[in-house]
Structure formats: structure tokens, C-alpha cells
Motif scaffolding. Sequence first.
Motif, PDB file in Angstrom:
ATOM      1  N   THR A   1     -97.173 -20.337  20.425  1.00 53.96           N
ATOM      2  CA  THR A   1     -97.548 -19.554  19.360  1.00 53.96           C
ATOM      3  C   THR A   1     -96.538 -18.783  18.724  1.00 53.96           C
ATOM      4  O   THR A   1     -95.804 -18.090  19.396  1.00 53.96           O
ATOM      5  N   TYR A   2     -96.402 -18.546  17.182  1.00 56.10           N
ATOM      6  CA  TYR A   2     -95.469 -17.708  16.459  1.00 56.10           C
ATOM      7  C   TYR A   2     -96.146 -16.783  15.728  1.00 56.10           C
ATOM      8  O   TYR A   2     -97.026 -17.133  14.933  1.00 56.10           O
ATOM      9  N   ASP A   3     -95.471 -15.675  15.693  1.00 51.78           N
ATOM     10  CA  ASP A   3     -95.801 -14.706  14.753  1.00 51.78           C
ATOM     11  C   ASP A   3     -94.653 -14.448  13.916  1.00 51.78           C
ATOM     12  O   ASP A   3     -93.540 -14.503  14.409  1.00 51.78           O
ATOM     13  N   SER A   4     -95.006 -14.131  12.611  1.00 46.84           N
ATOM     14  CA  SER A   4     -93.755 -13.925  11.639  1.00 46.84           C
ATOM     15  C   SER A   4     -94.156 -13.240  10.347  1.00 46.84           C
ATOM     16  O   SER A   4     -95.114 -13.556   9.864  1.00 46.84           O
TER      17      SER A   4
ATOM     18  N   GLY B   1     -89.788 -25.905  18.546  1.00 47.23           N
ATOM     19  CA  GLY B   1     -91.251 -25.664  18.186  1.00 47.23           C
ATOM     20  C   GLY B   1     -91.453 -24.876  16.805  1.00 47.23           C
ATOM     21  O   GLY B   1     -92.346 -24.821  16.092  1.00 47.23           O
ATOM     22  N   PHE B   2     -90.314 -23.822  16.514  1.00 45.05           N
ATOM     23  CA  PHE B   2     -90.231 -23.066  15.352  1.00 45.05           C
ATOM     24  C   PHE B   2     -90.366 -23.612  14.164  1.00 45.05           C
ATOM     25  O   PHE B   2     -90.864 -23.559  13.171  1.00 45.05           O
ATOM     26  N   VAL B   3     -89.305 -24.916  14.131  1.00 47.50           N
ATOM     27  CA  VAL B   3     -89.060 -25.792  12.954  1.00 47.50           C
ATOM     28  C   VAL B   3     -90.584 -26.236  12.360  1.00 47.50           C
ATOM     29  O   VAL B   3     -90.820 -26.255  11.531  1.00 47.50           O
ATOM     30  N   GLU B   4     -91.443 -26.619  13.677  1.00 45.79           N
ATOM     31  CA  GLU B   4     -92.796 -26.981  13.242  1.00 45.79           C
ATOM     32  C   GLU B   4     -93.793 -25.992  12.658  1.00 45.79           C
ATOM     33  O   GLU B   4     -94.482 -26.363  11.564  1.00 45.79           O
ATOM     34  N   ALA B   5     -93.593 -24.809  13.354  1.00 45.50           N
ATOM     35  CA  ALA B   5     -94.303 -23.607  12.614  1.00 45.50           C
ATOM     36  C   ALA B   5     -93.937 -23.111  11.295  1.00 45.50           C
ATOM     37  O   ALA B   5     -94.950 -23.036  10.460  1.00 45.50           O
ATOM     38  N   LYS B   6     -92.662 -23.439  10.969  1.00 47.05           N
ATOM     39  CA  LYS B   6     -92.501 -23.100   9.519  1.00 47.05           C
ATOM     40  C   LYS B   6     -92.986 -24.427   8.913  1.00 47.05           C
ATOM     41  O   LYS B   6     -93.561 -23.756   7.429  1.00 47.05           O
ATOM     42  N   LEU B   7     -92.963 -25.457   8.969  1.00 49.98           N
ATOM     43  CA  LEU B   7     -93.777 -26.611   8.255  1.00 49.98           C
ATOM     44  C   LEU B   7     -95.152 -26.317   8.265  1.00 49.98           C
ATOM     45  O   LEU B   7     -95.918 -26.437   7.002  1.00 49.98           O
ATOM     46  N   LYS B   8     -95.625 -25.402   8.979  1.00 45.94           N
ATOM     47  CA  LYS B   8     -97.152 -25.179   8.997  1.00 45.94           C
ATOM     48  C   LYS B   8     -97.386 -24.058   8.070  1.00 45.94           C
ATOM     49  O   LYS B   8     -98.719 -23.611   7.675  1.00 45.94           O
ATOM     50  N   MET B   9     -96.363 -23.207   7.899  1.00 43.71           N
ATOM     51  CA  MET B   9     -96.605 -22.051   7.172  1.00 43.71           C
ATOM     52  C   MET B   9     -96.345 -22.362   5.667  1.00 43.71           C
ATOM     53  O   MET B   9     -96.873 -21.529   4.762  1.00 43.71           O
ATOM     54  N   GLU B  10     -95.442 -23.335   5.545  1.00 45.75           N
ATOM     55  CA  GLU B  10     -95.245 -23.884   4.217  1.00 45.75           C
ATOM     56  C   GLU B  10     -96.336 -23.829   3.099  1.00 45.75           C
ATOM     57  O   GLU B  10     -96.232 -23.161   2.046  1.00 45.75           O
ATOM     58  N   PRO B  11     -97.422 -24.598   3.607  1.00 48.22           N
ATOM     59  CA  PRO B  11     -98.687 -24.613   2.359  1.00 48.22           C
ATOM     60  C   PRO B  11     -99.127 -23.231   2.121  1.00 48.22           C
ATOM     61  O   PRO B  11     -99.557 -23.248   1.077  1.00 48.22           O
TER      62      PRO B  11
END
Length: 222
Positions: A18-21, A122-132
Motif C-alpha cells: 500500500t502506498y501513500d503520496s 509496485g509504485f509504478v502500478e500505484a502511479k497508474l491507479k492514481m492517474e485517473p
Amino acid sequence: KFATQQEKLKGMYIPYWTYDSKTYTKYTGERGDDYQATESYTTTENGKSVTKTRTVTKTRWHSVSGSVNNIFDDILVLASKSLPKKYTEKLEPWDLDQLVNYDEKFLSGFRTETYQVDMKEGFVEAKLKMEPIIKQTICKNIGGDHQRISTKSTTYNNVTFKHVLLPVWISAYKYNSKVYRFLVNGRTGEVQGERPWSWIKITLTIVIVAAVIGGIIWYFNR
């Protein structure tokens, strides 16, 4: 009733990140504002060409630029490559606010899978989830009736992560000589997986729907 048990229900702890940013995004684009206009058009009435007017909606575009901020909390990324994402993603949402510190007693009766996706991947994928969500924020910031995003650049700040283990029950069953696997969210009971389809039933459904539509068309055109 034709399914036979192929595997016993197995409890597994599946690894996730899980990532927070906090994000800061600069953008350029266009804002479109609708307006009403009257236009002339030519049509034929009683064999003669006549000119009429009508009201139409048009869009006036102008360039915009700006910046937006977003805060992301617990963006969940699967760290396993052994389970299909199309099913694990549908097991969400997880009650991540109920996470507890690691304790071996929770693993009793469960198998544990090791991480197959590292933190950076994993953070690369997290960025994709943040994109929309970032795009939605930009569009809201642009305003108007329509929005176009030409360029954007995002900076990710105060990034933190957790590696967590989430409980999933996994099993499979055999139907007509084929094995189907399914997953169960160990917290919510949500079930996802493969299922057998009866092509006979699907064909009958299509025929019935077509017959109903045909009957409606016949009724209104008789």
C-alpha cells in the motif's frame, strides 16, 4: 449440482503493497464552454426548397493552464504474480483501516506467499491507479462544460509504503472435465473467479430476448 470438489478450500495470506503520496501536477489544456446559436438550413417542403432556422449548441474553446494537488492514502497493489489480477481486483475493497501489526498467530492454518513484485515495481502500478483521479481533479479545476488535457507533469511527495498480508481463501472445482478456480476475500466474503457457462442456456436466452423484441416491434407496427 454437476460440480465435484477438486481442491479443498485453502487459506492463504497474499502479499500486497500500500502506498501513500501527496502529488502536485502542473497541466496545460483547453476549456470548452457551450453556448446556443441560431443557424439557417435548407429543407424541402411540398416539393419546394425552403430556408429555416434552428437553435444549436456550439462550444467555444480557450487555452488554460494550472496546477492541482492530490492526497492518496493506501493505494493497494498486488505483490503476487500467481493470482489473476482480474479476480483479485474484484475482491476489493479491503477494510485496510483494520490492519494490525504482524503476529505469527494470525498465520495459523494459512499458507503465506512471498513477495514477487518489489517496492519500486509496485509504485509504478500505484502511479497508474492514481492517474485517473489526478485527471478528474484537473478536469474539475479547468471547469466549463468540456475539458481537454494537453500536457501534465506530476511530482510525488512524502511517499510512504507498507507491505501487508491479506487473507484469501482459494479453491477449485471440476465441471464437465474442466477445472475452475475461485477466490474468496477472507474479510468480506466477496467471491470472484471462473465459472462454467452453458452455451445451450446462452443460446436459448438470446432466442427468447430476440422473440420478445420482435413481438414488441410487431405490436407497435401492426
